[in-house]
Design a protein around this motif. Sequence first.
Motif, PDB file in Angstrom:
ATOM      1  N   GLU A  99     -54.018  71.821 122.844  1.00  0.00           N
ATOM      2  CA  GLU A  99     -55.272  72.596 122.189  1.00  0.00           C
ATOM      3  C   GLU A  99     -55.945  71.711 121.134  1.00  0.00           C
ATOM      4  O   GLU A  99     -57.174  71.870 120.816  1.00  0.00           O
ATOM      5  CB  GLU A  99     -54.652  73.958 121.420  1.00  0.00           C
ATOM      6  N   ARG A 100     -55.168  71.116 120.296  1.00  0.00           N
ATOM      7  CA  ARG A 100     -55.612  70.338 119.278  1.00  0.00           C
ATOM      8  C   ARG A 100     -56.625  69.229 119.745  1.00  0.00           C
ATOM      9  O   ARG A 100     -57.824  68.968 119.209  1.00  0.00           O
ATOM     10  CB  ARG A 100     -54.635  69.517 118.288  1.00  0.00           C
ATOM     11  N   THR A 101     -56.129  68.715 120.695  1.00  0.00           N
ATOM     12  CA  THR A 101     -57.032  67.285 121.414  1.00  0.00           C
ATOM     13  C   THR A 101     -58.364  68.102 122.004  1.00  0.00           C
ATOM     14  O   THR A 101     -59.384  67.468 121.676  1.00  0.00           O
ATOM     15  CB  THR A 101     -56.326  66.951 122.723  1.00  0.00           C
ATOM     16  N   LYS A 102     -58.129  69.217 122.352  1.00  0.00           N
ATOM     17  CA  LYS A 102     -59.630  69.890 122.991  1.00  0.00           C
ATOM     18  C   LYS A 102     -60.479  70.116 121.682  1.00  0.00           C
ATOM     19  O   LYS A 102     -61.517  69.776 121.707  1.00  0.00           O
ATOM     20  CB  LYS A 102     -59.204  71.045 123.657  1.00  0.00           C
ATOM     21  N   ARG A 103     -60.063  70.632 120.624  1.00  0.00           N
ATOM     22  CA  ARG A 103     -60.414  70.918 119.272  1.00  0.00           C
ATOM     23  C   ARG A 103     -61.125  69.809 118.772  1.00  0.00           C
ATOM     24  O   ARG A 103     -62.385  69.678 118.269  1.00  0.00           O
ATOM     25  CB  ARG A 103     -59.694  71.675 118.446  1.00  0.00           C
TER      26      ARG A 103
END
Length: 495
Positions: A99-103
Amino acid sequence: MARFVFGTLAILATGASAFAPLSTLKVSSSRSSTSLSEGKQAESFGPAQLIRNFKESLPQIEWLADGHGNPANKIDMPDHVKQVLAQPSAPKREAESEERTKRIRARAEQAAADAAALKNMLVGEEDAKAWWRTPSTTTPKGGRKVTKDDPLRVLVAGGGLAGLVTAAACHSAGMKVAIFEQASTYAPYGGPIQIQSNALRAIERINPRLVEELITAGTVTADRVSGLKIGYKKGNKLAGLYDAGDWLVRFDTIGPALEAGLPATVVVDRPVIQQIMIKHGMPEGTVRISSRIETFEDLGDGQGVCATLKDGTKAYGDVLVGADGVWSQIRKVLHNLGDGAGGFAASGAAGGALDDAEARKLARDTIKIASKADRRYSGFTCYAALASHRASNIEDVSYQILLGEKKYFVSTDGGGDRQQWFALIREPAGGVDLEPTAEDPHPKLTRLRNEFASTGEGDADGNVWDAFGLELINASSEEDIKRRDLYDGAPLLAT
């Protein structure tokens, strides 16, 4: 007389009050151009070189180099750093996740898209009626009194990070400011940038909102170690043995930050920093792209300065700041360096527009430009890329350099499961990579794999490198790897 300021770092270091003394600084070259700018490597001299020469003349005794390095030099996270990070006040990094990588990556992509769409930039009707288009007709001879209603008017050449921070500082001090950037778009050239604790504090003093946005957008890197490693096996039993990848120096940045009450170091994507500065650091319409300042004129009698853009447009202000890079056009005009000293910027906001063919031509042209611009070739060419890859040491190491005699490999966490890396190789200026062929479709990757070989016979000198360099090189594509020769030069100052 009009006031010309060159050197944005000096302005930022001393605050807005530095405009007066800096504006009257007279500058000239106290040395002639050297042959270093014409393709020769930078040479070492002094005691360090004498020691190296002496060591090379000594007989080599193989058994002295047998054995392995100190096990303590193989530990990434030493106990004293763990103790610092265990403090309640230490920052707690948000662990990398899908999730953080995508954000993080999505924000960088959105920032690049906003730049391409000219969001918050000067266009259309607002451009036609911009304040800097009109010369002052009411300023008395000798200058006018600067007031809140009639503030200092500042023109900034160059819309890279130096220009943007300078403009934000000027705006926060109540000045009118306009940025003229030569690039046609803020192409996403260059990887994420580490903003150290003291730099965050300096930006906070300009505008607290900027720091809030940067910290929110960034990835904390202060919660891990940084330092220097040996690239390949080196040393002897008398002076100390080091295996490939052993630490030479380790340090953390969070300890000093906590002691000084500073925010933790973060890394933020360059396009994101640009958009934060443009959106929160200055009024909408401050930045005008496709606007290269070619020359300027001191209007005299306190009337300010008139800058002429490449398309003939005139811009009027009280102060002109040269923040247009190592190949600064402002610097060229200010020092009468001649026509050959001008050139296209290969970094900052403009560098992202270059493809490999343009970069090859630029490498050769830059040698000629440097000889006229009094710039020195550092002795190194630099390959760089941002690899979409979770590094094997991501939880313990944020920044490291693998050192070698003729080259070194730098890497840093870029956030969002990415690693920014730089491979610096000592060689003459102007070198270019082979063009792709059917036999070798990836010439840059081929070279780098040979330069930092971690198996077999190693590189051309027989050095077997630590495998981390190839881990990141192999995670990068040929298209993502950019190459630039590195130039620098002493400031042309003579008070």
